[in-house]
Design a protein around this motif. Structure first.
Motif, PDB file in Angstrom:
ATOM      1  N   ILE A 148       1.504  18.568  11.804  1.00  0.00           N
ATOM      2  CA  ILE A 148       1.041  17.207  12.091  1.00  0.00           C
ATOM      3  C   ILE A 148       0.349  16.614  10.871  1.00  0.00           C
ATOM      4  N   LEU A 149      -0.521  17.417  10.236  1.00  0.00           N
ATOM      5  CA  LEU A 149      -1.252  16.934   9.067  1.00  0.00           C
ATOM      6  C   LEU A 149      -0.311  16.629   7.909  1.00  0.00           C
ATOM      7  N   THR A 150       0.736  17.424   7.755  1.00  0.00           N
ATOM      8  CA  THR A 150       1.699  17.199   6.675  1.00  0.00           C
ATOM      9  C   THR A 150       2.335  15.817   6.797  1.00  0.00           C
ATOM     10  N   ARG A 151       2.537  15.379   8.043  1.00  0.00           N
ATOM     11  CA  ARG A 151       3.130  14.058   8.265  1.00  0.00           C
ATOM     12  C   ARG A 151       2.080  12.946   8.263  1.00  0.00           C
ATOM     13  N   LEU A 152       0.894  13.282   8.771  1.00  0.00           N
ATOM     14  CA  LEU A 152      -0.119  12.257   8.987  1.00  0.00           C
ATOM     15  C   LEU A 152      -0.918  11.927   7.728  1.00  0.00           C
ATOM     16  N   LEU A 153      -1.164  12.908   6.878  1.00  0.00           N
ATOM     17  CA  LEU A 153      -2.011  12.674   5.697  1.00  0.00           C
ATOM     18  C   LEU A 153      -1.422  11.647   4.723  1.00  0.00           C
ATOM     19  N   PRO A 154      -0.100  11.702   4.409  1.00  0.00           N
ATOM     20  CA  PRO A 154       0.448  10.651   3.536  1.00  0.00           C
ATOM     21  C   PRO A 154       0.331   9.263   4.163  1.00  0.00           C
ATOM     22  N   ARG A 155       0.497   9.206   5.491  1.00  0.00           N
ATOM     23  CA  ARG A 155       0.343   7.930   6.188  1.00  0.00           C
ATOM     24  C   ARG A 155      -1.098   7.439   6.074  1.00  0.00           C
ATOM     25  N   ASN A 156      -2.039   8.343   6.252  1.00  0.00           N
ATOM     26  CA  ASN A 156      -3.448   7.975   6.153  1.00  0.00           C
ATOM     27  C   ASN A 156      -3.790   7.485   4.751  1.00  0.00           C
ATOM     28  N   LEU A 157      -3.182   8.089   3.746  1.00  0.00           N
ATOM     29  CA  LEU A 157      -3.415   7.660   2.365  1.00  0.00           C
ATOM     30  C   LEU A 157      -3.019   6.197   2.191  1.00  0.00           C
ATOM     31  N   ALA A 158      -1.841   5.841   2.710  1.00  0.00           N
ATOM     32  CA  ALA A 158      -1.378   4.451   2.626  1.00  0.00           C
ATOM     33  C   ALA A 158      -2.281   3.516   3.429  1.00  0.00           C
ATOM     34  N   VAL A 159      -2.763   3.990   4.584  1.00  0.00           N
ATOM     35  CA  VAL A 159      -3.644   3.173   5.433  1.00  0.00           C
ATOM     36  C   VAL A 159      -4.956   2.875   4.713  1.00  0.00           C
ATOM     37  N   ALA A 206       0.832  -1.206   0.000  1.00  0.00           N
ATOM     38  CA  ALA A 206       0.000   0.000   0.000  1.00  0.00           C
ATOM     39  C   ALA A 206       0.865   1.254   0.000  1.00  0.00           C
ATOM     40  N   GLU A 207       1.979   1.213   0.744  1.00  0.00           N
ATOM     41  CA  GLU A 207       2.886   2.374   0.768  1.00  0.00           C
ATOM     42  C   GLU A 207       3.455   2.648  -0.622  1.00  0.00           C
ATOM     43  N   ASP A 208       3.776   1.598  -1.351  1.00  0.00           N
ATOM     44  CA  ASP A 208       4.313   1.763  -2.703  1.00  0.00           C
ATOM     45  C   ASP A 208       3.298   2.453  -3.608  1.00  0.00           C
ATOM     46  N   ILE A 209       2.038   2.023  -3.521  1.00  0.00           N
ATOM     47  CA  ILE A 209       0.984   2.646  -4.323  1.00  0.00           C
ATOM     48  C   ILE A 209       0.784   4.096  -3.901  1.00  0.00           C
ATOM     49  N   ALA A 210       0.761   4.335  -2.578  1.00  0.00           N
ATOM     50  CA  ALA A 210       0.553   5.692  -2.070  1.00  0.00           C
ATOM     51  C   ALA A 210       1.667   6.634  -2.534  1.00  0.00           C
ATOM     52  N   LYS A 211       2.896   6.145  -2.549  1.00  0.00           N
ATOM     53  CA  LYS A 211       4.019   6.983  -2.994  1.00  0.00           C
ATOM     54  C   LYS A 211       3.875   7.358  -4.467  1.00  0.00           C
ATOM     55  N   LYS A 212       3.424   6.412  -5.283  1.00  0.00           N
ATOM     56  CA  LYS A 212       3.228   6.693  -6.709  1.00  0.00           C
ATOM     57  C   LYS A 212       2.125   7.737  -6.911  1.00  0.00           C
ATOM     58  N   VAL A 213       1.050   7.599  -6.144  1.00  0.00           N
ATOM     59  CA  VAL A 213      -0.059   8.549  -6.249  1.00  0.00           C
ATOM     60  C   VAL A 213       0.390   9.931  -5.785  1.00  0.00           C
ATOM     61  N   LEU A 214       1.101   9.989  -4.660  1.00  0.00           N
ATOM     62  CA  LEU A 214       1.572  11.271  -4.123  1.00  0.00           C
ATOM     63  C   LEU A 214       2.545  11.947  -5.078  1.00  0.00           C
ATOM     64  N   ALA A 215       3.399  11.162  -5.720  1.00  0.00           N
ATOM     65  CA  ALA A 215       4.360  11.738  -6.667  1.00  0.00           C
ATOM     66  C   ALA A 215       3.626  12.409  -7.821  1.00  0.00           C
ATOM     67  N   ARG A 216       2.572  11.793  -8.296  1.00  0.00           N
ATOM     68  CA  ARG A 216       1.794  12.387  -9.382  1.00  0.00           C
ATOM     69  C   ARG A 216       1.024  13.616  -8.896  1.00  0.00           C
ATOM     70  N   PHE A 217       0.546  13.582  -7.648  1.00  0.00           N
ATOM     71  CA  PHE A 217      -0.165  14.746  -7.109  1.00  0.00           C
ATOM     72  C   PHE A 217       0.790  15.925  -6.927  1.00  0.00           C
ATOM     73  N   ASP A 218       1.974  15.649  -6.389  1.00  0.00           N
ATOM     74  CA  ASP A 218       2.963  16.705  -6.198  1.00  0.00           C
ATOM     75  C   ASP A 218       3.419  17.296  -7.532  1.00  0.00           C
ATOM     76  N   ALA A 219       3.378  16.466  -8.587  1.00  0.00           N
ATOM     77  CA  ALA A 219       3.768  16.947  -9.920  1.00  0.00           C
ATOM     78  C   ALA A 219       2.644  17.704 -10.607  1.00  0.00           C
ATOM     79  N   GLY A 220       1.488  17.800  -9.936  1.00  0.00           N
ATOM     80  CA  GLY A 220       0.365  18.544 -10.503  1.00  0.00           C
ATOM     81  C   GLY A 220      -0.373  17.819 -11.607  1.00  0.00           C
ATOM     82  N   GLU A 221      -0.325  16.479 -11.608  1.00  0.00           N
ATOM     83  CA  GLU A 221      -0.951  15.714 -12.691  1.00  0.00           C
ATOM     84  C   GLU A 221      -2.460  15.541 -12.507  1.00  0.00           C
ATOM     85  N   PHE A 222      -2.972  15.744 -11.296  1.00  0.00           N
ATOM     86  CA  PHE A 222      -4.418  15.631 -11.073  1.00  0.00           C
ATOM     87  C   PHE A 222      -4.824  16.492  -9.882  1.00  0.00           C
ATOM     88  N   ASP A 223      -6.138  16.699  -9.771  1.00  0.00           N
ATOM     89  CA  ASP A 223      -6.691  17.514  -8.678  1.00  0.00           C
ATOM     90  C   ASP A 223      -7.426  16.673  -7.640  1.00  0.00           C
TER      91      ASP A 223
END
Length: 290
Positions: A218-229, A154-171
């Motif tokens: 706190i949210l900056t650290r917790l939200l990516p974790r929640n995405l993977a969860v 799940a972390e691997d998938i979350a990292k791929k999704v976050l990378a695309r979000f940070d790159a501005g590929e989707f909203d």
């Protein structure tokens, strides 16, 4: 009309199929218990994580430093559909029901003039979606080599999704999976995970908290974790749903094979009886002629 030999071959073939479906039913039943336990164990953690984030998000509401995973990009133009399905078939409508829900959402968004992209997790969903949306599939992850699902997947998938979000590929990102209810009931589910939807009433509390560090940090650290969860929960729910659907489908297939064998045997016996009667008549007629 088929010969007796052809009928015997057909009956033997149906019996062999029945043995296979029965074996697959038993394997699915044995794996279902572990998969169901894992899915049910993940639910309280995922729900509590959402509740904690909802509480913190309510305190950080309106803050200019709130993370984009919570507030969004300010636009609603490009949607990423994260579609999680199985790697194998022979599970009834399990895969197709998830794909149908994602397809309906995609077509509705496109009719509104939105841009849609797909991130497919699982071979079956990818094979079905590429028939209509091949050019819109931006990534496909195959989990056939994974023997037991872990949080690292799940972390691997979350990292791929976050990378695309940070790159501005989707909203907006929406997660599609099947929630396990019972062996005969799996519920296709769509869950928006970016930006996070905070349910009303989820943060209500009579107690006032002071956070250290500040809520935004706190949210900056917790939200990516929640995405993977949330993705991990979806994968576990899917796994249990797959085995439940496969167990039910193979049980139906086994019973259908049994009914088919009964009908084929009846036809075989009638044909054989008619052939024996015909041979006896020919023998008697020949004897009388002599």
């Amino acid at each position: 009309m088929a010969s007796l030999k052809d009928m015997r071959v057909r009956i033997a073939s149906t019996k062999a199929t029945q043995k296979i479906t029965k074996a697959m039913q038993m394997v699915a039943a044995s794996k279902l218990r572990r998969a169901q336990t894992a899915a049910e164990a993940a639910r309280p953690y995922a729900d509590k994580m959402s509740a904690v984030i909802a509480n913190i998000a309510s305190a950080a509401a309106g803050s200019p430093g709130a993370p984009a995973l919570l507030t969004g990009t300010g636009k609603d133009q490009v949607h990423l559909l994260l579609v999680c399905t199985g790697e194998r078939g022979l599970s009834g409508a399990f895969n197709s029901s998830i794909v149908r829900l994602a397809r309906e959402r995609a077509l509705a968004l496109m009719n509104e003039g939105k841009e849609v992209k797909f991130f497919c997790v699982g071979r079956k969903g990818y094979e079905q979606l590429r028939r209509l949306f091949e050019k819109q599939i931006v990534e496909h992850l195959d989990l056939r080599s994974v023997r037991q699902l872990g949080f690292v997947n799940a972390e691997d998938i979350a990292k791929k999704v976050l990378a695309r979000f940070d790159a501005g590929e989707f909203d907006v990102c929406t997660l599609f999976y099947s929630r396990f209810k019972s062996v005969i009931a799996q519920i296709p589910t769509a869950q928006q995970i970016i930006p996070l939807v905070v349910e009303e009433g989820g943060a209500t509390s009579a107690t006032s908290y002071e956070y250290e560090p500040e809520e935004d940090e706190i949210l900056t650290r917790l939200l990516p974790r929640n995405l993977a969860v949330q993705i991990f929960r979806a994968l576990l729910e899917n796994n249990a749903s797959f085995y439940g659907a496969q167990m039910s489908a193979m049980d139906n297939a086994t019973r259908n094979a049994g009914e088919m064998i009964r009908k084929q045997t009846l036809v075989y016996n009638r044909t054989r009886q008619a052939q024996i009667t015909k041979e006896l008549i020919e023998i008697i007629s020949g004897a009388e002629a002599v």
